[in-house]
Design a protein around this motif. Structure first.
Motif, PDB file in Angstrom:
ATOM      1  N   ALA A 126       0.828  -1.211   0.000  1.00 54.67           N
ATOM      2  CA  ALA A 126       0.000   0.000   0.000  1.00 54.67           C
ATOM      3  C   ALA A 126       0.864   1.263   0.000  1.00 54.67           C
TER       4      ALA A 126
ATOM      5  N   ILE B 174      -1.065   4.369  -0.061  1.00 56.47           N
ATOM      6  CA  ILE B 174      -1.985   5.021   0.886  1.00 56.47           C
ATOM      7  C   ILE B 174      -2.585   3.853   1.676  1.00 56.47           C
TER       8      ILE B 174
ATOM      9  N   TYR C 211      -4.590   1.371   4.236  1.00 52.36           N
ATOM     10  CA  TYR C 211      -5.908   1.086   4.808  1.00 52.36           C
ATOM     11  C   TYR C 211      -5.697   0.837   6.304  1.00 52.36           C
TER      12      TYR C 211
ATOM     13  N   ARG D 242     -15.652  -5.388   7.171  1.00 55.06           N
ATOM     14  CA  ARG D 242     -14.420  -4.817   6.621  1.00 55.06           C
ATOM     15  C   ARG D 242     -14.733  -3.698   5.625  1.00 55.06           C
TER      16      ARG D 242
ATOM     17  N   SER E 155      -1.888 -12.744   3.617  1.00 61.79           N
ATOM     18  CA  SER E 155      -3.349 -12.807   3.692  1.00 61.79           C
ATOM     19  C   SER E 155      -4.011 -12.137   2.488  1.00 61.79           C
TER      20      SER E 155
ATOM     21  N   ARG F 228      -7.593  -5.413  -3.146  1.00 63.40           N
ATOM     22  CA  ARG F 228      -6.756  -4.717  -4.126  1.00 63.40           C
ATOM     23  C   ARG F 228      -5.930  -5.680  -4.965  1.00 63.40           C
TER      24      ARG F 228
ATOM     25  N   SER G 150      -3.378  -7.343  12.016  1.00 60.46           N
ATOM     26  CA  SER G 150      -4.071  -6.195  11.426  1.00 60.46           C
ATOM     27  C   SER G 150      -5.540  -6.125  11.843  1.00 60.46           C
ATOM     28  N   THR G 151      -6.203  -7.283  11.900  1.00 60.33           N
ATOM     29  CA  THR G 151      -7.640  -7.259  12.193  1.00 60.33           C
ATOM     30  C   THR G 151      -7.895  -6.604  13.555  1.00 60.33           C
TER      31      THR G 151
HETATM   32  C1  DP6 Z   1      -1.053  -1.829   7.310  1.00 58.84           C
HETATM   33  O1  DP6 Z   1      -5.948  -6.128   5.023  1.00 58.84           O
HETATM   34  O2  DP6 Z   1      -4.232  -6.990   6.643  1.00 58.84           O
HETATM   35  O3  DP6 Z   1      -1.067  -3.448   5.566  1.00 58.84           O
HETATM   36  O4  DP6 Z   1      -8.776  -6.936   6.780  1.00 58.84           O
HETATM   37  O5  DP6 Z   1      -7.887  -7.500   9.014  1.00 58.84           O
HETATM   38  O6  DP6 Z   1      -6.958  -8.633   6.996  1.00 58.84           O
HETATM   39  P1  DP6 Z   1      -7.571  -7.384   7.560  1.00 58.84           P
HETATM   40  O7  DP6 Z   1      -6.475  -6.239   7.462  1.00 58.84           O
HETATM   41  P2  DP6 Z   1      -5.367  -6.062   6.361  1.00 58.84           P
HETATM   42  O8  DP6 Z   1      -4.880  -4.560   6.678  1.00 58.84           O
HETATM   43  C2  DP6 Z   1      -3.853  -3.986   5.944  1.00 58.84           C
HETATM   44  C3  DP6 Z   1      -3.107  -3.047   6.803  1.00 58.84           C
HETATM   45  C4  DP6 Z   1      -1.856  -2.457   6.173  1.00 58.84           C
HETATM   46  C5  DP6 Z   1      -2.179  -1.338   5.177  1.00 58.84           C
HETATM   47  C6  DP6 Z   1      -2.648  -1.759   3.808  1.00 58.84           C
HETATM   48  O9  DP6 Z   1      -2.246  -2.808   3.273  1.00 58.84           O
HETATM   49  O10 DP6 Z   1      -3.390  -0.965   3.219  1.00 58.84           O
END
Ligand code: DP6
Length: 340
Positions: free
Chosen positions: A12, A14, A16, A25, A114, A153, A202-203
């Motif tokens: 990423a 930007i 999430y 989610r 994941s 994505r 992350s969750t």
């Molecule tokens: C910091 O997609 O891993 O990588 O929906 O709980 O599986 P879950 O979360 P996840 O969150 C990604 C967090 C990140 C930023 C990103 O990839 O955008």
């Protein structure tokens, strides 16, 4: 019917971080990533009476999944069924699934699998459903999002946004491709200082985001200009602008993480040292390179093709770090012979 899909992680630009609805989610803001060419994860899916999930590592040994991990697959399948019903595709999904995951991610490489696993699962489910009705890519991205937000994505190659949408409808957040992988050849040299598994995944982390006093300002920044600036930088291949926006966002996300209750400290002293050193190398040699970190100490060094050799040499000069070199990728493939 056995279907095997091959997917890759994304990084990423930007980030999430934080949902408006954790169960579905549904992200609090848009995000944007670059799909990577490697490493790949293969997921085979076939109809079964009961859920089973088998996972093998790149060396062929079996990876034992925890009860919580199996439960996540179960919950994802139930959400997928709910979404397909909302699309009026009833009973297309079998009672349950036999899922086999084969990860080609080398041991110790802290690249999140994941995103690749749940986008491959979504593609596999879409193929089973396609016997009844074909799904559009953005619909497959919703299926993927229900397993892992960032997985939405990886459905596309190149540069991809996850548009957050607004309401609480299960379908309201979908991914879209900005440009394919031929538009701009960016490389990602991944510097991995620690092999330790992170304590808070992350969750759980997403659920804490709103406890930070800086969360709302970050969401506002993404909504008002940051996401748009990032898209603009990609479309114009303006690396300086991309660097500014992506580094601002990774710093901002970690600020939110560190000020949440309890604080989440994913970056280590090694992370800060690598960032300091690459920043001074960039100034000294006028190198186009940007750093970005997800929920862990790993530093992604993203650069155009002509800087990749120098960044690679820099990465290898880092002591006690694993290095993984990858670049922008084309996204998914369905494996014709059905084998993982
Ligand atoms: C910091 O997609 O891993 O990588 O929906 O709980 O599986 P879950 O979360 P996840 O969150 C990604 C967090 C990140 C930023 C990103 O990839 O955008």
């Amino acid at each position: 019917m056995l279907v095997t899909a091959r997917y890759t992680p994304n990084i990423a630009l930007i980030k999430y971080w934080g949902n408006r609805n954790n169960g579905l989610r549904l992200p609090a803001a848009d995000s944007l990533s670059m799909t990577l060419s490697e490493p790949t994860v293969d997921v085979s899916v076939e109809a079964a009476k009961y859920l089973s999930v088998r996972s093998t590592k790149s060396d062929g040994t079996e990876k034992r999944l925890s009860e919580a991990q199996i439960r996540r697959f179960q919950e994802t399948i139930e959400l997928m069924r709910r979404y397909l019903e909302a699309l009026h595709i009833k009973e297309a999904l079998p009672e349950s699934l036999r899922i086999s995951i084969h990860s080609h991610i080398p041991p110790g490489v802290g690249l999140a699998s994941s995103a690749a696993v749940f986008s491959a699962l979504a593609r596999g489910v879409a193929s089973l459903v396609e016997e009844t009705q074909a799904l559009a890519p953005e619909e497959i991205s919703v299926l993927a999002r229900l397993g892992s937000g960032s997985a939405a994505r990886s459905i596309y190659g190149g540069f991809v946004t996850l548009e957050s949408g607004e309401d609480n409808d299960i379908a309201s957040a979908q991914a879209a491709q900005i440009t394919d992988e031929h538009h701009w050849e960016l490389h990602d040299i991944v510097v991995i200082p620690s092999e330790e598994a992170k304590k808070i995944g992350s969750t759980e982390g997403h659920a804490l985001a709103q406890t930070s006093p800086h969360f709302i300002a970050r969401i506002e920044a993404i909504r008002s200009h940051r996401q748009r600036d990032c898209i603009d930088a990609i479309q114009k291949k303006d690396f300086e602008k991309l660097q500014r926006v992506a580094e601002e966002d990774t710093t901002d996300m970690h600020h939110v993480m560190m000020t949440s209750k309890p604080p989440l400290r994913y970056l280590t002293e090694d992370t800060h040292r690598i960032v300091r050193e690459v920043t001074s190398l960039r100034e000294k040699e006028h190198l186009p390179v940007l750093y970005t970190m997800d929920a862990g100490p790993t530093v992604h060094l993203i650069c155009p093709k002509d800087a990749a050799d120098k960044i690679h040499a820099f990465a290898h000069s880092q002591k006690n770090c694993l290095i993984y070199a990858t670049k922008i990728g084309k996204g998914a493939t369905l494996l014709a012979d059905g084998s993982a």
